[in-house]
Design a protein around this motif. Structure first.
Motif, PDB file in Angstrom:
ATOM      1  N   ASP A   3       0.860  -1.187   0.000  1.00 11.71           N
ATOM      2  CA  ASP A   3       0.000   0.000   0.000  1.00 11.71           C
ATOM      3  C   ASP A   3       0.896   1.237   0.000  1.00 11.71           C
ATOM      4  O   ASP A   3       1.455   1.615   1.019  1.00 11.71           O
ATOM      5  N   GLN A   5       0.101   4.211  -0.216  1.00 10.90           N
ATOM      6  CA  GLN A   5      -0.489   5.348   0.500  1.00 10.90           C
ATOM      7  C   GLN A   5      -0.345   5.194   2.016  1.00 10.90           C
ATOM      8  O   GLN A   5      -0.685   6.093   2.771  1.00 10.90           O
ATOM      9  N   SER A   6       0.133   4.047   2.431  1.00 10.69           N
ATOM     10  CA  SER A   6       0.259   3.780   3.859  1.00 10.69           C
ATOM     11  C   SER A   6       1.382   4.607   4.465  1.00 10.69           C
ATOM     12  O   SER A   6       2.403   4.873   3.812  1.00 10.69           O
ATOM     13  N   GLN A  13       6.945  -2.805   4.701  1.00 11.28           N
ATOM     14  CA  GLN A  13       5.843  -3.631   4.208  1.00 11.28           C
ATOM     15  C   GLN A  13       6.378  -4.884   3.501  1.00 11.28           C
ATOM     16  O   GLN A  13       5.807  -5.972   3.642  1.00 11.28           O
TER      17      GLN A  13
END
Length: 244
Positions: A3, A5-6, A13
């Motif tokens: 992600d 946008q995280s 990640q």
């Protein structure tokens, strides 16, 4: 999935994706990971980001690199707490592993120097000198040299010392083991340790020295061990002392 946008960094990640695959046994010990290029293409990230994620997991010991071959899932370390006194045999059985020992040497010799001093003996008194390789599921974990007072713990044989000495002391001799005093330090494997533990010269090892006492405080065992640094780690709980 990644992600972008995280608030979590992308490399982190990727680390968590790798961890999950290992935890779920999708990737097992000895399996080779996809190349940085494949990772980067699959998740649409830079190879530098993949390299950062993998490097941190290598430093953590979850993965290992082999020059010219790639990155592999490493053998996972065993964690042993430094609270409480258990034998290697008891510790491995608790983990559901099969403990065993390979006897390197078994001798009776005269105590001298530090060995005599820590066991409360006079120079010249008889001690067993036992050198064993301790194994878990047939994999070498530690090289152990043990000195035991022959007068205090009579009747030791090669058959007994290839199993649990503590079990013999307590169940056969009826003596109660009280406590141990233990120290630990990091070192590099010397030639004999490397050979017997099936590691490379100068690989990291954990050196442990322990003096074990009976309940009446009589010292009966002096042990010097070299544990494989790639297979073992130790933990300890440290309660905060009351402030005065």
């Amino acid at each position: 999935m990644i992600d972008k946008q995280s608030p979590l960094p992308i490399y982190y990640q990727i680390q968590e994706l790798i961890r999950k695959k290992i935890d779920k046994k999708e990737w097992q010990t000895g399996d080779v990971l996809p190349s940085e290029r494949i990772f980067a293409e699959q998740y649409e990230v830079s190879r530098m980001t993949v390299r950062q994620a993998v490097t941190e997991l290598v430093n953590e010991g979850l993965l290992r690199r082999e020059k010219g071959r790639g990155t592999f899932v490493a053998e996972q370390k065993f964690t042993q707490t430094l609270q409480g006194l258990t034998s290697f045999t008891e510790d491995m059985k608790e983990r559901g592993l099969k403990p065993s020992s390979r006897l390197v040497s078994f001798n009776v010799k005269e105590a001298a120097g530090k060995t005599a001093r820590v066991l409360g003996l006079n120079d010249g008194e008889a001690v067993y000198e036992i050198q064993r390789i301790r194994l878990a599921d047939h994999s070498p974990m530690a090289m152990e040299t043990t000195y035991i007072s022959k007068a205090l713990i009579p009747g030791l044989t090669k058959n007994i010392v290839q199993n649990s000495i503590y079990e013999y002391v307590e169940a056969e001799l009826g003596l109660a083991i009280g406590y141990g005093e233990q120290s630990l330090e990091a070192a590099l494997a010397m030639k004999k340790e490397a050979e017997l533990l099936e590691i490379e010269l100068n690989d990291p090892v954990l050196l442990i020295s322990r003096i074990t006492h009976l309940q009446d405080k009589t010292p009966f065992e002096y042990v010097k061990s070299a544990y494989r640094g790639d297979r073992y780690k130790f933990s300890i709980q440290m309660p905060r002392n009351e402030q005065k």
